[in-house]
Design a protein around this motif. Sequence first.
Motif, PDB file in Angstrom:
ATOM      1  N   MET A 125       0.785  -1.223   0.000  1.00 46.27           N
ATOM      2  CA  MET A 125       0.000   0.000   0.000  1.00 46.27           C
ATOM      3  C   MET A 125       0.821   1.279   0.000  1.00 46.27           C
ATOM      4  N   ALA A 126       2.130   1.160   0.238  1.00 45.93           N
ATOM      5  CA  ALA A 126       2.961   2.362   0.350  1.00 45.93           C
ATOM      6  C   ALA A 126       3.275   2.975  -1.009  1.00 45.93           C
ATOM      7  N   ASN A 127       3.467   4.267  -1.009  1.00 43.27           N
ATOM      8  CA  ASN A 127       3.953   4.984  -2.182  1.00 43.27           C
ATOM      9  C   ASN A 127       5.446   4.694  -2.303  1.00 43.27           C
ATOM     10  N   LYS A 128       5.840   3.932  -3.293  1.00 39.75           N
ATOM     11  CA  LYS A 128       7.227   3.493  -3.399  1.00 39.75           C
ATOM     12  C   LYS A 128       8.160   4.581  -3.901  1.00 39.75           C
ATOM     13  N   TYR A 152       5.367  -4.780  -6.163  1.00 44.48           N
ATOM     14  CA  TYR A 152       6.682  -4.891  -6.797  1.00 44.48           C
ATOM     15  C   TYR A 152       7.749  -4.409  -5.810  1.00 44.48           C
ATOM     16  N   ALA A 153       8.997  -4.764  -6.089  1.00 44.71           N
ATOM     17  CA  ALA A 153      10.088  -4.492  -5.162  1.00 44.71           C
ATOM     18  C   ALA A 153      10.421  -3.006  -5.099  1.00 44.71           C
ATOM     19  N   TRP A 154      11.083  -2.647  -4.011  1.00 47.47           N
ATOM     20  CA  TRP A 154      11.506  -1.263  -3.810  1.00 47.47           C
ATOM     21  C   TRP A 154      12.779  -0.982  -4.595  1.00 47.47           C
ATOM     22  N   SER A 155      12.997   0.287  -4.909  1.00 50.97           N
ATOM     23  CA  SER A 155      14.261   0.695  -5.528  1.00 50.97           C
ATOM     24  C   SER A 155      15.375   0.608  -4.491  1.00 50.97           C
ATOM     25  N   LYS A 156      16.602   0.552  -4.949  1.00 49.31           N
ATOM     26  CA  LYS A 156      17.750   0.483  -4.043  1.00 49.31           C
ATOM     27  C   LYS A 156      17.777   1.696  -3.109  1.00 49.31           C
ATOM     28  N   GLU A 157      17.533   2.862  -3.660  1.00 50.57           N
ATOM     29  CA  GLU A 157      17.574   4.090  -2.859  1.00 50.57           C
ATOM     30  C   GLU A 157      16.536   4.058  -1.737  1.00 50.57           C
ATOM     31  N   GLN A 158      15.303   3.723  -2.065  1.00 48.19           N
ATOM     32  CA  GLN A 158      14.243   3.707  -1.062  1.00 48.19           C
ATOM     33  C   GLN A 158      14.438   2.555  -0.073  1.00 48.19           C
ATOM     34  N   ASN A 213       5.890  -0.801 -18.472  1.00 50.59           N
ATOM     35  CA  ASN A 213       4.822   0.097 -18.933  1.00 50.59           C
ATOM     36  C   ASN A 213       3.968   0.640 -17.791  1.00 50.59           C
ATOM     37  N   PHE A 214       4.282   0.227 -16.542  1.00 50.29           N
ATOM     38  CA  PHE A 214       3.492   0.674 -15.399  1.00 50.29           C
ATOM     39  C   PHE A 214       4.126   1.932 -14.811  1.00 50.29           C
ATOM     40  N   ASN A 215       3.360   3.006 -14.774  1.00 48.01           N
ATOM     41  CA  ASN A 215       3.878   4.297 -14.295  1.00 48.01           C
ATOM     42  C   ASN A 215       3.441   4.624 -12.873  1.00 48.01           C
ATOM     43  N   GLY A 216       2.703   3.727 -12.234  1.00 52.01           N
ATOM     44  CA  GLY A 216       2.219   3.996 -10.891  1.00 52.01           C
ATOM     45  C   GLY A 216       3.311   3.874  -9.835  1.00 52.01           C
ATOM     46  N   VAL A 217       2.961   4.251  -8.620  1.00 53.05           N
ATOM     47  CA  VAL A 217       3.927   4.210  -7.508  1.00 53.05           C
ATOM     48  C   VAL A 217       3.439   3.311  -6.384  1.00 53.05           C
ATOM     49  N   ILE A 218       2.295   2.658  -6.558  1.00 52.93           N
ATOM     50  CA  ILE A 218       1.755   1.746  -5.558  1.00 52.93           C
ATOM     51  C   ILE A 218       1.469   0.406  -6.235  1.00 52.93           C
ATOM     52  N   GLY A 219       1.896  -0.678  -5.599  1.00 48.40           N
ATOM     53  CA  GLY A 219       1.626  -1.988  -6.180  1.00 48.40           C
ATOM     54  C   GLY A 219       2.546  -3.063  -5.640  1.00 48.40           C
TER      55      GLY A 219
END
Length: 229
Positions: free
Chosen positions: A141-144, A200-206, A192-198
């Motif tokens: 649910m978090a904004n990644k 999928y794994a987190w970026s290295k930075e986050q 092709n997914f531009n969203g920020v919630i879903g």
Amino acid sequence: MEIYRELYFKGTKEQLEHFINNIEEYVVNDWCLEEKSKRWKDYLFFDYIGTEVEKSSVSIYIGDIDKESELFVGNIVPLEKSSLSIDEYNAVLLKFYNDIIQPYSKDNTDLTIIPPSNDKFNPLNFITKEALKKLKIFCAMANKATGSSHPSDRERWFDFICQTVDDGRMFDYDLLARFLQDKDYWGKKDENFNGVIGDYAWSKEQAYKLADEYEYACEVLEYYKKVRG
């Protein structure tokens, strides 16, 4: 996700002392036991100088046998290169176990030697089911793009952190950061997914930012529980 294997020895003080005093008899072939120095008197260093795995030094801290009922391999460092990959580290540990520890265990059955742990990561080996459930809810649910900055995300994140502290079972910094980036576990973001919630794994930075927050928050909560009850 691959993780570093661990190797533990459990027993009485006398059994551990026997291990420390007699293990040199089993250091053969391409292995050597470093002579103790004043600076490193509380360590055993087993150096591998062969060619089957990376030339490395396996260390065991022996300074706490009066207080603890266990010894373990604390680190493995390369002798000829700057660092070891997880695969290389684990290969050296298995070589050490097979060449030295297993022969010792056959002759000394009193000491409990726990074979090298699995190299495949299972979060339930580190945190409880309830804590993992809360982490999954946060991650889903978090904004990644913003981590835990949104108030609702922060509440779910703190709920997970508090659960691990209450359980007394917590991730360390690097393990959590790597876990949050694990695409095999959390899923891979579609190009092709531009969203920020879903899912999928987190970026290295986050991931490392969250690991920083987690480590600090756990230290504060543990201190609070210790001094305030």
